[in-house]
Structure formats: structure tokens, C-alpha cells
Design a protein around this motif. Sequence first.
Motif, PDB file in Angstrom:
ATOM      1  N   ASP A  29     -28.239 -11.421  36.820  1.00  0.00           N
ATOM      2  CA  ASP A  29     -27.867 -10.805  38.096  1.00  0.00           C
ATOM      3  C   ASP A  29     -28.848 -11.266  39.170  1.00  0.00           C
ATOM      4  OD1 ASP A  29     -26.037  -9.482  36.557  1.00  0.00           O
ATOM      5  OD2 ASP A  29     -27.199  -7.623  36.435  1.00  0.00           O
ATOM      6  N   THR A  86     -27.110 -15.909  31.699  1.00  0.00           N
ATOM      7  CA  THR A  86     -26.238 -15.150  32.598  1.00  0.00           C
ATOM      8  C   THR A  86     -27.084 -14.024  33.169  1.00  0.00           C
ATOM      9  OG1 THR A  86     -24.309 -15.729  31.302  1.00  0.00           O
ATOM     10  CG2 THR A  86     -24.088 -13.846  32.776  1.00  0.00           C
ATOM     11  N   LYS A 114     -25.421 -10.172  43.327  1.00  0.00           N
ATOM     12  CA  LYS A 114     -24.306 -10.875  42.684  1.00  0.00           C
ATOM     13  C   LYS A 114     -24.565 -10.811  41.185  1.00  0.00           C
ATOM     14  CE  LYS A 114     -22.052 -15.448  42.724  1.00  0.00           C
ATOM     15  NZ  LYS A 114     -20.669 -15.004  42.904  1.00  0.00           N
ATOM     16  N   TRP A 122     -26.085 -19.811  34.683  1.00  0.00           N
ATOM     17  CA  TRP A 122     -26.966 -20.932  35.043  1.00  0.00           C
ATOM     18  C   TRP A 122     -27.357 -21.722  33.805  1.00  0.00           C
ATOM     19  CZ3 TRP A 122     -28.607 -21.479  40.189  1.00  0.00           C
ATOM     20  CH2 TRP A 122     -28.328 -20.398  41.042  1.00  0.00           C
ATOM     21  N   THR A 137     -24.149 -14.053  36.999  1.00  0.00           N
ATOM     22  CA  THR A 137     -24.080 -15.468  37.378  1.00  0.00           C
ATOM     23  C   THR A 137     -24.558 -16.329  36.208  1.00  0.00           C
ATOM     24  OG1 THR A 137     -26.312 -15.444  38.326  1.00  0.00           O
ATOM     25  CG2 THR A 137     -24.484 -14.942  39.810  1.00  0.00           C
ATOM     26  N   PHE A 180     -21.165 -15.959  47.161  1.00  0.00           N
ATOM     27  CA  PHE A 180     -22.532 -16.420  46.923  1.00  0.00           C
ATOM     28  C   PHE A 180     -23.085 -16.847  48.282  1.00  0.00           C
ATOM     29  CE2 PHE A 180     -25.242 -19.093  43.752  1.00  0.00           C
ATOM     30  CZ  PHE A 180     -26.388 -18.507  44.263  1.00  0.00           C
ATOM     31  N   PHE A 186     -25.031 -24.419  38.060  1.00  0.00           N
ATOM     32  CA  PHE A 186     -24.552 -23.076  38.356  1.00  0.00           C
ATOM     33  C   PHE A 186     -23.070 -23.015  38.015  1.00  0.00           C
ATOM     34  CE2 PHE A 186     -22.288 -20.347  41.448  1.00  0.00           C
ATOM     35  CZ  PHE A 186     -22.771 -19.123  41.018  1.00  0.00           C
ATOM     36  N   ASP A 187     -22.694 -22.034  37.221  1.00  0.00           N
ATOM     37  CA  ASP A 187     -21.295 -21.823  36.881  1.00  0.00           C
ATOM     38  C   ASP A 187     -20.634 -23.087  36.316  1.00  0.00           C
ATOM     39  OD1 ASP A 187     -19.377 -19.924  36.579  1.00  0.00           O
ATOM     40  OD2 ASP A 187     -18.593 -20.042  38.622  1.00  0.00           O
TER      41      ASP A 187
END
Lengths: 238, 201
Positions: B74, B72, B83, B88, B86, B28, B138-139
Motif C-alpha cells: 500500500d 504487493t 493507493k 512492484w 500496488t 496513481f 510497476f503492475d
Amino acid sequence: METRSARTLLFSVPDWTGHDPGQHVDLKLTSEDGYSAQRSYSLASTSSPGWVELTVQAVPGGEASPYLVDTMQPGDELQLRGPIGGWFRWTEDLPGPVLLIAGGSGIVPLMAMVRRRIESGVATPFHLSYVARTPDHVIYTNELATYAQRCSDLTIERLYTRAGLPDGRRTPGRLALADIPGPSSAFSADVATAPRTSRTRVYVCGPTGFVENAARLLQERGHAADAIRTERFGPTGS
Amino acid sequence: MAVVSRGFGGRRQVDPQVPPGQYRTDDFPVLTAGPTPLIGTVNWTLDVTGVDGASHSVSWQQLMALPVEDVTVDLHCVTKWSKLGTRWRGVPVAEVLGAVGADLEGVEYVMAHSHGGYTTNLPLRDLLHGQAWVAFEFDGSALAAAHGGPARLLVPHLYLWKSAKWVNGLELLREDRLGFWENFGYHPYGDPWREQRYAGD
């Protein structure tokens, strides 16, 4: 070759009208079967109508850089677009001393600024802190040494992270607070009282982690956040 | 007619999930014009300014009380990395505008403002209908400062410079104005699938 893994390439681009130090180009490489990949690289030269000079560091396992460093031969072609970027930029008409902090191949756009400073003949004080793994990893080593001897307002400091020279006074290691010149030492004015125009302009370029660390240290050292311009390059893909 | 670079092989992985000219990364990367600011949530505000110039602030506490969504998506950065997948958590921008009772009559564009003076312009319609969030996780973890924490705009269908980090203002506009990178020649809209990197693309 500049080092064992970095190479300077000179491209003839007849309709290139010039650029400012700090700007970059987008390269597009296309294989015979039509597959293509694009990457951005910083311009190493000062403005040079008709010519584009890049210095590329080969990234092990990378897609574009090993081709540019190891495979590409004189006469080979690629597509090039630019100049791009207007924020991370220095020209000789900008007032105030300049502090450059380079990490590894982050030296490239900063070298364009140093070269422009020399060519234009202005007296703007420049301080370059160039962080490299070892003396073998220093790009433009002879040219930098020449400038440092020739020009009293240009200070060049080489800082090594893995292994230095036998007579080096600094223990090799990552960039630390003591390595960072303050906004007033060596430069003209104190940050609190100086008019904004004579403030030290700071340009930092290198890998993401390096730039994050350097930008934090610079602020700790008293440089204003809005006087620091950064250019980061991430890993070039998995 | 494409120029062929003799001897260039490349990876030849054409990934249908990645827009033209992009490559996939699992890292990232961080790309910002200046240093990363450290902003707490205590005095955090997001100011919504209407076309009449009147401004309404949303505090961190108020933001946290609004409906959240887990998405989720891109991410596609104009510097060519993408990425994928991802995760969020954030508040839809429509909810933020609704919470302050923003009058959207005649509003066509929004200028997002960030701590430190960064700006980016977007059409209002791209911020509504489940396309844009004020993201703060995030994640599964609080959003790190380097990635725009405590909260950033997340507009994943446009190049990532549109997803303003450290967002602190949404200025409603009748007519488009150019933001920070857009003023330096980047595309006013920035659709990665149409490869709108620079003005004129």
C-alpha cells in the motif's frame, strides 16, 4: 462565486502570521458524529496576517470541495494548518523574470504570486499563461483584466481548450509548443549566456496530465529543467 | 476538541487499511517538484557512497543480475491519497548494499539521491529486512518515467516522498541529515500510521 463551480472563501485565523505566495494549507473537516476528512488547498491571497483566503473548485463527486463550494456558510468553522510548502514559492526579492503556467484551478497559487508582484511594486517581468476550458471557466477574470491594463510588465494570456471567444486568434485546444514563451523572448536574457540569477523562473500548476505536458513543452522550448517548479493536483479520490 | 464543520457530512467511510487523514484513490497521482526527467538504462548507475567517501557504482546490468522480489504494498502520500495493493518488482536495498560490499559499521542513516538533485533521508534499518526496494517494474510493466522510472526507491511503510523517484545514489551516514522536503518542514521520519506529516508531528 468566481465561476459556476469555483468559490473564494475568506477565513478569519487570528494567529495566522502570514505566508508566501505558492504555499498551501491543510484543511480538516469534521462532521457532528466525529468523522473527518483532510485535504490540501493552495493559498490565493498574498501574505495577510489574521486572514486566509482560498479559492476552491468543486470536484463532482468529491468529498471536501462540494462542501466548501456549495454548503459552507459564513460563520461555519473548520480546522486549518499551515502555511505548508517552501519549494513552490515566489517572493519579490527573487531575481529574474517569471513565467507562470496555470491549468484550470491551478491558477490559485499563481494568482497569489501575481497579487504579490502587484502589491510589492517591483518591476519583475511576469508572464501568465492561463489555460481554461472556456471563458466561463476563468477564475479572477476581472481582477486579471485590471492588472493587465494597469501594469506593462505583466502579460496575461488566456488559452482555451474547449471553446474560445468569437474574436480569438487561437484555435481552442490543449497547450502546445507555440503557446509557450521561450526563455529569452519577451524576457531579458538568453538562457545560454545569462547568469543563473537572471534566468526565467517557471512555475506550473494544474492537474497531473496538464503539468506533465507543460513541463515537457517548456524544456522543448529551451527552459532548463531546474528552472521549472511544478505543483500537481491529482484526482481527489474515487 | 475537534472543531465541527456544520453541515459537513462526508462519505463516512472509515477504512481500516488507510492511515489517519488519508483517503483511498484508485488512480496513481504524480507529485514531483519539477519536470519528469527521461533517463535511459544504458548509462544508468546507482552510486553507493560509504562514510569514508568512497563510492561504488551499480550499473543497470548489475542491478538486473541481483535477486528480485515481487511485492504487493500500500502507498501513502503525504498529500493525503493512499493507493492500496500496488504490485512492484525490485531488488531489495540490502542486496544492492551487499553487492557493492558496503561497510555498514556505524552507519545509522542513508541519504537517497535522485537525478535532478532531489534527496530524502531515512534510517538504515528502514531500508533493510524486506522493507525497501530499488523498484523497476510497476503492475507488470517497466516503471514509467513519471512514476520514477527506470528505477525508484520503494519504502512503502513511510510516506511516499521517502520513496525517491529516479534514484541514483545511496549515501551512507553516521548521523541524520535532512533531505529536500524534510528541509522544507516535512517530518524527518514520516510514518503514515502515526501521521508524521510535518516536523513536530
